[in-house]
Design a protein around this motif. Structure first.
Motif, PDB file in Angstrom:
ATOM      1  N   LYS A  81       0.836  -1.209   0.000  1.00 22.74           N
ATOM      2  CA  LYS A  81       0.000   0.000   0.000  1.00 22.74           C
ATOM      3  C   LYS A  81       0.868   1.255   0.000  1.00 22.74           C
ATOM      4  O   LYS A  81       0.612   2.198  -0.733  1.00 22.74           O
ATOM      5  CB  LYS A  81      -0.920   0.001   1.220  1.00 22.74           C
ATOM      6  CG  LYS A  81      -2.065  -0.978   1.123  1.00 22.74           C
ATOM      7  CD  LYS A  81      -2.906  -0.956   2.384  1.00 22.74           C
ATOM      8  CE  LYS A  81      -3.981  -2.026   2.336  1.00 22.74           C
ATOM      9  NZ  LYS A  81      -4.716  -2.150   3.608  1.00 22.74           N
ATOM     10  N   ASN A  84       2.490   1.539  -3.471  1.00 22.95           N
ATOM     11  CA  ASN A  84       1.587   1.369  -4.612  1.00 22.95           C
ATOM     12  C   ASN A  84       1.966   0.156  -5.489  1.00 22.95           C
ATOM     13  O   ASN A  84       2.145   0.265  -6.693  1.00 22.95           O
ATOM     14  CB  ASN A  84       1.536   2.646  -5.456  1.00 22.95           C
ATOM     15  CG  ASN A  84       0.330   2.662  -6.374  1.00 22.95           C
ATOM     16  OD1 ASN A  84      -0.690   2.030  -6.082  1.00 22.95           O
ATOM     17  ND2 ASN A  84       0.440   3.364  -7.484  1.00 22.95           N
ATOM     18  N   SER A  86       0.829  -4.005  -6.101  1.00 24.18           N
ATOM     19  CA  SER A  86      -0.226  -4.982  -5.847  1.00 24.18           C
ATOM     20  C   SER A  86       0.286  -6.062  -4.896  1.00 24.18           C
ATOM     21  O   SER A  86       1.391  -6.583  -5.053  1.00 24.18           O
ATOM     22  CB  SER A  86      -0.666  -5.642  -7.159  1.00 24.18           C
ATOM     23  OG  SER A  86      -1.542  -6.710  -6.884  1.00 24.18           O
TER      24      SER A  86
END
Length: 195
Positions: A81, A84, A86
């Motif tokens: 997170k 950025n 996945s």
């Protein structure tokens, strides 16, 4: 509990890089390898998270890094997170993409237990990495111009000559070898280290 072994040499001849030892007992779910003129890595995976997308050896999206990763990064979702990335393909995908973007300095943010081999295809070098406490094993040796590494000593293609001095220190003082091993010419990557 996954397992891996491999080798690296700056010589452009990979005929000496392949080992025939099986570590299938360390990971029955998949067995894959990666090789080029300088590097050979074979991985035996016990699938915990990430499904088949987390199979290894893993190659970064920019195709520059190859990674063998045994362990777990507990905070990989938070790191994904923050940067950025996945997290759906698991902690190993998050780790390799962070290495790809920030280099090995990103390790300061990892919370977990792991042994990692990173091969940089452009720079033609490898990094052997072990977690802060040395929870996951990582052994290495050099034979001629070739470096060998493995998550188990038996996978190293080195004659296993017992180091009696290390055995005596262990039996007399309870001193477990941190850098050396119980065998001559085979070393541990020390905890909290990058070689």
């Amino acid at each position: 509990m996954c397992g891996f072994f491999g080798s690296f040499s700056i010589e452009q001849n990979n005929s000496h890089l392949i080992n025939s030892v099986s570590l299938s007992h360390r990971g029955p779910d998949s067995n894959k390898n990666f090789k080029d003129k300088f590097f050979y890595g074979e991985f035996f995976r016990l699938s915990i998270i990430g499904g088949t997308a987390a199979d290894q050896p893993m190659i970064s999206y920019n195709k520059n890094l190859v990674m063998l990763f045994n362990g777990e990064i507990y905070n990989y979702i938070e790191l994904a997170k923050e940067y950025n990335i996945s997290s759906k393909d698991g902690d190993s995908r998050v780790a390799i993409e962070l290495f790809s973007k920030f280099g090995v300095n990103i390790l300061k943010k990892f919370n977990g237990m792991f042994s990692i081999v990173l091969y940089n295809k452009l720079k033609k070098n490898i990094s052997l990495i072990r977690d802060r406490l040395g929870t996951k094993p990582l052994y290495y040796s050099k034979k001629g111009n070739c470096y060998y590494f493995a998550s188990e000593i038996k996978a190293l293609p080195i004659k296993k000559n017992i180091d009696q001095k290390i055995i005596d220190e262990y039996l007399t003082f309870g001193k477990y070898p941190v850098i050396k091993s119980f065998f001559k010419q085979i070393s541990n990557v020390p905890p909290s280290s990058i070689i």
